[in-house]
Design a protein around this motif. Structure first.
Motif, mmCIF file in Angstrom:
data_model
loop_
_atom_site.group_PDB
_atom_site.id
_atom_site.type_symbol
_atom_site.label_atom_id
_atom_site.label_comp_id
_atom_site.label_asym_id
_atom_site.label_seq_id
_atom_site.Cartn_x
_atom_site.Cartn_y
_atom_site.Cartn_z
ATOM 1 N N THR A 267 0.840 -1.179 0.000
ATOM 2 C CA THR A 267 0.000 0.000 0.000
ATOM 3 C C THR A 267 0.882 1.239 0.000
ATOM 4 O OG1 THR A 267 -1.771 -1.128 1.174
ATOM 5 C CG2 THR A 267 -1.754 1.280 1.288
ATOM 6 N N VAL A 268 0.645 2.144 -0.942
ATOM 7 C CA VAL A 268 1.414 3.380 -1.047
ATOM 8 C C VAL A 268 0.565 4.520 -0.518
ATOM 9 C CG1 VAL A 268 2.576 4.971 -2.596
ATOM 10 C CG2 VAL A 268 2.680 2.506 -3.033
ATOM 11 N N VAL A 269 1.086 5.239 0.450
ATOM 12 C CA VAL A 269 0.354 6.338 1.048
ATOM 13 C C VAL A 269 0.911 7.657 0.532
ATOM 14 C CG1 VAL A 269 -0.348 7.455 3.194
ATOM 15 C CG2 VAL A 269 -0.059 4.972 3.119
ATOM 16 N N SER A 270 0.042 8.498 -0.009
ATOM 17 C CA SER A 270 0.467 9.793 -0.514
ATOM 18 C C SER A 270 0.569 10.785 0.624
ATOM 19 C CB SER A 270 -0.553 10.294 -1.554
ATOM 20 O OG SER A 270 -0.291 11.627 -1.897
ATOM 21 N N ASP A 271 1.539 11.718 0.513
ATOM 22 C CA ASP A 271 1.665 12.748 1.531
ATOM 23 C C ASP A 271 0.909 14.017 1.138
ATOM 24 O OD1 ASP A 271 3.208 13.646 -0.518
ATOM 25 O OD2 ASP A 271 5.084 13.798 0.626
ATOM 26 N N THR A 272 0.075 13.907 0.109
ATOM 27 C CA THR A 272 -0.676 15.073 -0.345
ATOM 28 C C THR A 272 -2.081 15.111 0.227
ATOM 29 O OG1 THR A 272 -1.410 13.875 -2.321
ATOM 30 C CG2 THR A 272 0.628 15.165 -2.489
ATOM 31 N N GLY A 273 -2.446 14.141 1.048
ATOM 32 C CA GLY A 273 -3.773 14.120 1.628
ATOM 33 C C GLY A 273 -4.746 13.287 0.814
ATOM 34 N N VAL A 274 -5.910 13.071 1.414
ATOM 35 C CA VAL A 274 -6.884 12.189 0.795
ATOM 36 C C VAL A 274 -7.582 12.842 -0.396
ATOM 37 C CG1 VAL A 274 -8.823 12.875 2.296
ATOM 38 C CG2 VAL A 274 -8.743 10.555 1.331
ATOM 39 N N GLY A 275 -7.706 14.174 -0.407
ATOM 40 C CA GLY A 275 -8.431 14.851 -1.472
ATOM 41 C C GLY A 275 -7.918 14.559 -2.867
ATOM 42 N N LEU B 260 -24.204 12.339 -6.189
ATOM 43 C CA LEU B 260 -25.525 11.708 -6.246
ATOM 44 C C LEU B 260 -25.450 10.239 -5.825
ATOM 45 C CD1 LEU B 260 -26.906 13.250 -9.568
ATOM 46 C CD2 LEU B 260 -27.634 13.765 -7.228
ATOM 47 N N ARG B 261 -24.399 9.560 -6.249
ATOM 48 C CA ARG B 261 -24.250 8.151 -5.891
ATOM 49 C C ARG B 261 -23.969 7.977 -4.402
ATOM 50 N NH1 ARG B 261 -20.713 5.238 -10.730
ATOM 51 N NH2 ARG B 261 -21.916 6.076 -12.504
ATOM 52 N N ALA B 262 -23.215 8.915 -3.832
ATOM 53 C CA ALA B 262 -22.786 8.788 -2.433
ATOM 54 C C ALA B 262 -23.690 9.544 -1.472
ATOM 55 C CB ALA B 262 -21.347 9.282 -2.295
ATOM 56 N N ASP B 263 -24.839 10.050 -1.962
ATOM 57 C CA ASP B 263 -25.776 10.789 -1.113
ATOM 58 C C ASP B 263 -25.088 11.978 -0.448
ATOM 59 O OD1 ASP B 263 -28.220 11.376 0.043
ATOM 60 O OD2 ASP B 263 -27.895 10.077 1.781
ATOM 61 N N SER B 264 -24.385 12.749 -1.269
ATOM 62 C CA SER B 264 -23.685 13.930 -0.779
ATOM 63 C C SER B 264 -24.009 15.092 -1.709
ATOM 64 C CB SER B 264 -22.172 13.652 -0.733
ATOM 65 O OG SER B 264 -21.463 14.742 -0.208
ATOM 66 N N SER B 265 -23.162 16.100 -1.747
ATOM 67 C CA SER B 265 -23.356 17.235 -2.644
ATOM 68 C C SER B 265 -22.071 17.478 -3.419
ATOM 69 C CB SER B 265 -23.722 18.498 -1.857
ATOM 70 O OG SER B 265 -22.628 18.937 -1.071
ATOM 71 N N ALA B 266 -22.209 18.050 -4.618
ATOM 72 C CA ALA B 266 -21.035 18.357 -5.424
ATOM 73 C C ALA B 266 -20.132 19.343 -4.689
ATOM 74 C CB ALA B 266 -21.458 18.918 -6.780
ATOM 75 N N ARG B 267 -20.737 20.249 -3.920
ATOM 76 C CA ARG B 267 -19.956 21.225 -3.161
ATOM 77 C C ARG B 267 -19.079 20.524 -2.131
ATOM 78 N NH1 ARG B 267 -20.344 26.683 -1.621
ATOM 79 N NH2 ARG B 267 -19.713 27.106 0.539
ATOM 80 N N GLU C 124 -11.975 17.245 -2.106
ATOM 81 C CA GLU C 124 -10.891 17.062 -3.071
ATOM 82 C C GLU C 124 -9.841 18.170 -2.987
ATOM 83 O OE1 GLU C 124 -13.235 14.505 -6.543
ATOM 84 O OE2 GLU C 124 -12.498 16.532 -6.976
ATOM 85 N N THR C 125 -10.270 19.374 -2.605
ATOM 86 C CA THR C 125 -9.327 20.486 -2.518
ATOM 87 C C THR C 125 -8.720 20.639 -1.132
ATOM 88 O OG1 THR C 125 -11.150 22.017 -2.035
ATOM 89 C CG2 THR C 125 -10.489 21.768 -4.353
ATOM 90 N N GLY C 126 -9.137 19.782 -0.190
ATOM 91 C CA GLY C 126 -8.585 19.842 1.152
ATOM 92 C C GLY C 126 -9.255 20.857 2.056
ATOM 93 N N ARG C 127 -10.325 21.499 1.605
ATOM 94 C CA ARG C 127 -11.029 22.485 2.433
ATOM 95 C C ARG C 127 -11.907 21.816 3.474
ATOM 96 N NH1 ARG C 127 -13.882 26.824 -1.357
ATOM 97 N NH2 ARG C 127 -14.274 27.749 0.709
ATOM 98 N N SER C 128 -12.203 20.527 3.262
ATOM 99 C CA SER C 128 -13.032 19.792 4.216
ATOM 100 C C SER C 128 -12.425 18.413 4.425
ATOM 101 C CB SER C 128 -14.463 19.656 3.691
ATOM 102 O OG SER C 128 -15.248 18.873 4.559
ATOM 103 N N ARG C 129 -12.349 17.985 5.682
ATOM 104 C CA ARG C 129 -11.829 16.643 5.977
ATOM 105 C C ARG C 129 -13.000 15.672 6.048
ATOM 106 N NH1 ARG C 129 -10.157 13.963 11.513
ATOM 107 N NH2 ARG C 129 -8.841 12.243 10.783
ATOM 108 N N PRO C 130 -13.013 14.672 5.197
ATOM 109 C CA PRO C 130 -14.136 13.729 5.203
ATOM 110 C C PRO C 130 -14.091 12.820 6.421
ATOM 111 C CG PRO C 130 -12.436 12.952 3.713
ATOM 112 C CD PRO C 130 -11.984 14.306 4.204
ATOM 113 N N SER C 131 -15.256 12.409 6.861
ATOM 114 C CA SER C 131 -15.318 11.441 7.949
ATOM 115 C C SER C 131 -14.843 10.085 7.441
ATOM 116 C CB SER C 131 -16.745 11.317 8.463
ATOM 117 O OG SER C 131 -17.585 10.746 7.466
ATOM 118 N N GLU C 132 -14.533 9.208 8.366
ATOM 119 C CA GLU C 132 -14.126 7.852 7.978
ATOM 120 C C GLU C 132 -15.222 7.180 7.167
ATOM 121 O OE1 GLU C 132 -12.399 3.783 10.132
ATOM 122 O OE2 GLU C 132 -13.318 5.383 11.329
ATOM 123 N N GLU C 133 -16.471 7.374 7.594
ATOM 124 C CA GLU C 133 -17.600 6.785 6.868
ATOM 125 C C GLU C 133 -17.679 7.330 5.447
ATOM 126 O OE1 GLU C 133 -22.500 6.599 7.056
ATOM 127 O OE2 GLU C 133 -21.378 7.744 8.560
#
Length: 274
Positions: free
Chosen positions: A3-11, A30-37, A43-52
């Motif tokens: 497993t290769v882990v990036s140091d650029t974050g999950v986004g 739409l598939r993940a029951d979320s919002s495009a925002r 993806e830009t690192g402005r929000s940290r996603p939950s583990e779920e």
């Protein structure tokens, strides 16, 4: 594989998987029951996603189990999926089931490979096809792609080698597109560099013969054995909803006789002993 882990974050990792799957942020949302925002902020690192959320996005992006661990680590969470050696006690039931399946399929060939096509188990039907191959190809760890496509392996025996080779390479290309595996890319580079069918000996390997008229229902593997041509179609099975990296990367390939002559020959063989 590791497993290769990036140091650029999950986004950026999630964005890479989304782009590879050719989904827009809105389609994924739409598939993940979320919002495009929210997807954009992740993806830009402005929000940290939950583990779920990481696991939910990974599910809808069809991220391989190994890479889901990498996403979790990049997001600051512990890996969710263990990676157990195949001989680990916790996989004893799995090993026993696989061995029973392979034995039960005899005299027809069947084998189990990992994510890099290393053979981890095979029945005696496979041994029948490998009879007479040079020792350097049969020295563990055996690799199914190398044994099949190597010019000293099964390749010279395969009557429809151009078609079967094309099928295998396309299969590898699809797998490389799904899993970011350096070992798989290295194997692909190796086997594609083997001489093309019939390039050296000019014996017409793979050219159809007068007996190639049977109406096959799928692309067969037509292979010479002991003075006759046997025909098989293959089927690949994987485990549903795996919770272990090792198990997720296992594939069971079985070879079903594709014509009556192959059935008759295999059924006429003496029962395997031992």
């Amino acid at each position: 594989m590791t497993t290769v882990v990036s140091d650029t974050g999950v986004g950026p990792l999630l964005r890479g998987w989304r782009e590879q799957r050719r989904l827009s942020q809105l389609e994924l949302a739409l598939r993940a029951d979320s919002s495009a925002r929210h997807i954009s902020f992740v993806e830009t690192g402005r929000s940290r996603p939950s583990e779920e959320m990481v696991l939910r996005l990974a599910e809808h992006l069809e991220v391989p189990v190994r890479e889901r661990n990498a996403l979790l680590l990049a997001a600051g969470y512990a890996p969710r999926y263990a990676e157990s050696p195949l001989d680990a006690p916790r996989l004893e039931t799995l090993r026993a089931g696989i061995e029973q399946l392979l034995r039960g399929y005899e005299p027809y060939p069947a084998l189990v490979v990992d994510g890099s096509y290393t053979v981890v188990a095979a029945n005696r039907g496979i041994g029948l096809l490998l009879d007479g191959l040079p020792e350097h190809l049969l020295t563990p760890p055996l690799n199914a792609m190398r044994i099949t496509l190597h010019p000293e392996g099964l390749a010279p025996r395969i009557r429809n080698l151009p078609e079967w080779r094309g099928h295998l390479l396309h299969q590898m290309e699809r797998q490389i597109g799904l899993a970011r595996s350096e070992s798989l890319r290295a194997l692909y580079t190796e086997v594609t560099a083997y001489p093309p069918p019939g390039a050296d000996d000019g014996d017409g390997a793979g050219a159809p013969g007068p007996e190639d008229v049977y109406p096959y229902f799928a692309l067969p593997l037509r292979i010479e054995h002991d003075g006759r041509v046997l025909s098989f179609v293959s089927s690949i099975s994987t485990f549903n909803t795996p919770l272990d990296v090792t198990v997720a990367e296992l594939a069971i390939e079985t070879f079903l006789p594709a014509d009556p002559a192959t059935v008759a020959y295999l059924q006429s063989l003496p029962p395997f002993s031992g």
